[in-house]
Design an enzyme around this catalytic site. Structure first.
Site, PDB file in Angstrom:
ATOM      1  N   SER A  86     -16.804 -48.711  -4.529  1.00 31.92           N
ATOM      2  CA  SER A  86     -17.214 -49.770  -5.571  1.00 31.92           C
ATOM      3  C   SER A  86     -18.485 -48.844  -6.050  1.00 31.92           C
ATOM      4  CB  SER A  86     -17.563 -50.853  -5.106  1.00 31.92           C
ATOM      5  OG  SER A  86     -18.425 -51.575  -6.253  1.00 31.92           O
ATOM      6  N   TYR A  99     -21.341 -57.352   0.991  1.00 29.64           N
ATOM      7  CA  TYR A  99     -20.527 -56.494  -0.045  1.00 29.64           C
ATOM      8  C   TYR A  99     -20.793 -55.250  -0.212  1.00 29.64           C
ATOM      9  CZ  TYR A  99     -17.276 -55.170  -3.963  1.00 29.64           C
ATOM     10  OH  TYR A  99     -16.371 -54.523  -4.405  1.00 29.64           O
TER      11      TYR A  99
HETATM   12  N1  LIG Z   1     -12.696 -55.847  -9.901  1.00 31.17           N
HETATM   13  C1  LIG Z   1     -13.890 -55.282  -9.599  1.00 31.17           C
HETATM   14  O1  LIG Z   1     -14.829 -55.483 -10.486  1.00 31.17           O
HETATM   15  C2  LIG Z   1     -14.357 -54.110  -8.481  1.00 31.17           C
HETATM   16  C3  LIG Z   1     -15.228 -53.270  -8.598  1.00 31.17           C
HETATM   17  C4  LIG Z   1     -15.212 -52.439  -7.687  1.00 31.17           C
HETATM   18  C5  LIG Z   1     -14.406 -52.273  -6.568  1.00 31.17           C
HETATM   19  N2  LIG Z   1     -13.360 -53.233  -6.460  1.00 31.17           N
HETATM   20  C6  LIG Z   1     -12.850 -53.254  -5.321  1.00 31.17           C
HETATM   21  O2  LIG Z   1     -11.180 -53.133  -5.604  1.00 31.17           O
HETATM   22  C7  LIG Z   1     -10.364 -53.510  -4.692  1.00 31.17           C
HETATM   23  C8  LIG Z   1      -9.339 -54.379  -5.225  1.00 31.17           C
HETATM   24  O3  LIG Z   1      -9.965 -55.586  -5.769  1.00 31.17           O
HETATM   25  P1  LIG Z   1      -9.492 -56.348  -7.303  1.00 31.17           P
HETATM   26  O4  LIG Z   1     -10.842 -56.002  -8.042  1.00 31.17           O
HETATM   27  O5  LIG Z   1      -8.245 -56.026  -7.440  1.00 31.17           O
HETATM   28  O6  LIG Z   1      -9.750 -57.787  -6.815  1.00 31.17           O
HETATM   29  P2  LIG Z   1      -8.404 -59.030  -6.554  1.00 31.17           P
HETATM   30  O7  LIG Z   1      -7.622 -58.914  -7.878  1.00 31.17           O
HETATM   31  O8  LIG Z   1      -9.301 -60.100  -5.843  1.00 31.17           O
HETATM   32  O9  LIG Z   1      -7.433 -58.185  -5.283  1.00 31.17           O
HETATM   33  C9  LIG Z   1      -7.913 -58.208  -4.278  1.00 31.17           C
HETATM   34  C10 LIG Z   1      -6.600 -57.328  -3.243  1.00 31.17           C
HETATM   35  O10 LIG Z   1      -6.811 -57.601  -1.717  1.00 31.17           O
HETATM   36  C11 LIG Z   1      -5.700 -58.116  -1.302  1.00 31.17           C
HETATM   37  N3  LIG Z   1      -6.463 -58.787  -0.085  1.00 31.17           N
HETATM   38  C12 LIG Z   1      -7.410 -59.724   0.211  1.00 31.17           C
HETATM   39  N4  LIG Z   1      -7.333 -60.143   1.225  1.00 31.17           N
HETATM   40  C13 LIG Z   1      -6.347 -59.632   1.940  1.00 31.17           C
HETATM   41  C14 LIG Z   1      -6.033 -59.556   3.288  1.00 31.17           C
HETATM   42  N5  LIG Z   1      -6.544 -60.345   4.145  1.00 31.17           N
HETATM   43  N6  LIG Z   1      -4.944 -58.920   3.675  1.00 31.17           N
HETATM   44  C15 LIG Z   1      -4.322 -58.195   2.860  1.00 31.17           C
HETATM   45  N7  LIG Z   1      -4.678 -57.933   1.476  1.00 31.17           N
HETATM   46  C16 LIG Z   1      -5.985 -58.568   1.283  1.00 31.17           C
HETATM   47  C17 LIG Z   1      -5.144 -58.973  -2.387  1.00 31.17           C
HETATM   48  O11 LIG Z   1      -3.804 -59.248  -1.935  1.00 31.17           O
HETATM   49  P3  LIG Z   1      -3.027 -60.773  -2.505  1.00 31.17           P
HETATM   50  O12 LIG Z   1      -3.041 -60.524  -4.033  1.00 31.17           O
HETATM   51  O13 LIG Z   1      -2.141 -60.530  -1.622  1.00 31.17           O
HETATM   52  O14 LIG Z   1      -3.798 -61.782  -1.941  1.00 31.17           O
HETATM   53  C18 LIG Z   1      -5.269 -57.977  -3.481  1.00 31.17           C
HETATM   54  O15 LIG Z   1      -4.400 -57.199  -3.790  1.00 31.17           O
HETATM   55  C19 LIG Z   1     -11.373 -54.158  -3.664  1.00 31.17           C
HETATM   56  O16 LIG Z   1     -11.456 -53.458  -2.561  1.00 31.17           O
HETATM   57  C20 LIG Z   1     -12.536 -54.339  -4.681  1.00 31.17           C
HETATM   58  O17 LIG Z   1     -13.806 -54.494  -3.628  1.00 31.17           O
HETATM   59  C21 LIG Z   1     -13.222 -54.296  -7.350  1.00 31.17           C
END
Ligand SMILES: NC(=O)c1ccc[n+]([C@@H]2O[C@H](COP(=O)([O-])OP(=O)(O)OC[C@H]3O[C@@H](n4cnc5c(N)ncnc54)[C@H](OP(=O)(O)O)[C@@H]3O)[C@@H](O)[C@H]2O)c1
Length: 212
Positions: A86, A99
């Protein structure tokens, strides 16, 4: 194609998955470590089980997958790993301290492994997105509705496309979008105390419930 679900924060489930992969004898070409959660608020007042869950998922599971699958790739003499960190990885993040620390770990581990595995044919890249329109903020209990503009939030599809292009070019650190590139750059140039203060001030109004 095989689809398999796994709670990566559960060490036994993760062991089972890794054992299955080992026994399958499949060639492993690509590992994408995307799963991650966020938490927010005054760290010492948060429910420890959620903070522990974050550490287990964002760091432990990712480290173990890199170790096991990266090891298999090194034996094979090829493979590619994409870890999702991130923009948070470049600086401390008051009110989201755990985080931000977890993402700094992901960035540092990925860059280290990239050099270690270079001569074993394994390419390691790390994706550092800025705010992206997903369910992340709801999960982290943050209110970002007013920030949901094109100037601030990127689409998940756009970020994914940039990640794939970065992988194809074997980029070390992929920061999607010029605004995020600028932020990553300026947070490394600015004095650490100022970066901490600005990040704290940006996070505080997004917290639910707001701090006293
Ligand atoms: N959104 C942002 O602004 C942002 C910015 C920078 C970095 N990120 C990073 O991007 C990545 C994806 O996040 P996102 O933004 O797409 O958020 P999200 O929509 O909340 O997705 C989270 C993902 O993680 C999976 N997950 C959560 N707990 C899990 C577990 N215990 N075992 C296996 N899978 C699990 C979820 O799977 P399920 O759907 O099956 O629950 C989902 O695919 C993360 O690492 C986050 O830190 C996000």
């Amino acid at each position: 194609m095989l689809f398999r679900t796994c709670n990566l924060a559960e060490p036994l489930q993760l062991s089972g998955l890794l054992q299955e992969l080992e026994q399958s004898g499949h060639q492993l070409d690509l590992l994408v470590n995307n799963a991650g959660i966020g938490t927010s608020g005054l760290y010492v007042e948060q429910d420890w089980s959620r903070e522990q869950h974050l550490i287990e998922l964002n760091m432990l599971a990712l480290a173990r997958l890199c170790h096991a699958i990266g090891g298999r790739m090194a034996e094979q003499g090829g493979g590619q790993i994409l870890n999702v960190a991130s923009l948070a990885a470049f600086q401390p993040g008051p009110w989201m301290s755990n985080y931000y620390a977890s993402k700094a770990y992901v960035l540092s581990l990925s860059e280290g492994l990239r050099e270690e595995l270079r001569n074993r044919g394994v390419k390691v890249s790390v994706l550092c997105p800025g705010p992206t329109r997903t369910a992340f903020f709801r999960g982290a209990r943050m209110q970002v509705g007013h920030l949901d503009t094109r100037a601030v939030m990127m689409d998940a599809e756009t970020v994914a496309l940039i990640a794939v292009r970065g992988l194809e070019k074997n980029k070390a650190v992929i920061v999607p979008g010029w605004r995020n590139k600028l932020l990553a750059f300026s947070s490394r140039l600015g004095p650490r105390w100022l970066v901490r203060k600005i990040t704290a001030a940006l996070h505080k109004p997004l917290l639910t419930p707001p701090p006293l």
